[in-house]
Design an enzyme around this catalytic site. Structure first.
Site, PDB file in Angstrom:
ATOM      1  N   GLU A  59      -2.459   5.104  -7.292  1.00 30.74           N
ATOM      2  CA  GLU A  59      -2.513   4.330  -6.047  1.00 30.74           C
ATOM      3  C   GLU A  59      -3.733   3.416  -5.990  1.00 30.74           C
ATOM      4  OE1 GLU A  59      -0.954   8.546  -5.227  1.00 30.74           O
ATOM      5  OE2 GLU A  59      -2.666   7.667  -6.277  1.00 30.74           O
ATOM      6  N   CYS A  90      -7.822   7.631  -2.707  1.00 29.41           N
ATOM      7  CA  CYS A  90      -6.701   6.699  -2.628  1.00 29.41           C
ATOM      8  C   CYS A  90      -6.280   6.457  -1.178  1.00 29.41           C
ATOM      9  CB  CYS A  90      -5.537   7.211  -3.462  1.00 29.41           C
ATOM     10  SG  CYS A  90      -5.900   7.217  -5.238  1.00 29.41           S
TER      11      CYS A  90
END
Length: 159
Positions: A59, A90
């Site tokens: 991510e 993330c």
């Protein structure tokens, strides 16, 4: 009645495919895709080992590269699909980019149960304590992702 997958399942299938691809490249089994207006605009898998960068999660790596390449830093019109619930780092990146929606398969609690650690709802904790909260849909194709995590982490240590 149609057999067509709903959009969340369709895009999650791609994130899960990327998690398998990450393993084939010597990384951990995590994948992510960024979607806008029903189309994948960017995809990425975990690359912590191949790039020697422990912060290059699926991510965060996706968000860094997409924003750098497009000069777009407000992702309020985008959905990010992740094969596993994003970690604190993330999730923080999703706050900073004002992500509109997050969809994930396995939870951090699922992952931590597999690796013998105590998990938490990382994304919810970060989002609940920040100035931005994406819409979140959890558990899409969860079992498929959990199976990949179990398979990988039965023979590998985390991180």
């Amino acid at each position: 009645m149609t057999n067509e997958m709903n959009p969340d399942e369709k895009f999650m299938k791609e994130a899960i495919r990327l998690s398998r691809q990450a393993v084939e490249k010597g990384n951990e089994p995590f994948g992510a895709v960024l979607v806008k207006d029903g189309e994948i605009v960017y995809a990425n898998e975990n690359q912590i080992y191949s790039l020697s960068d422990p912060t290059f999660h699926a991510e965060s790596g996706l968000l860094r590269r997409f924003c750098a390449e497009t000069q777009i830093t407000d992702l309020s019109g985008y959905t990010l699909y992740s094969s596993c619930e994003p970690c604190f780092m993330c999730s923080g990146a999703m706050v900073w980019t004002k992500l509109g929606r997050l969809v994930y398969a396995a939870s951090d609690i699922d992952l931590c149960e597999i690796i013998g650690e105590q998990g938490c709802n990382c994304s919810r904790i970060v989002f609940d304590h920040s100035g931005h909260r994406p819409d979140v849909t959890a558990g899409v194709l969860r079992e498929e992702s959990v199976d990949i995590l179990k398979s990988y982490f039965s023979g590998h240590a985390k991180g």
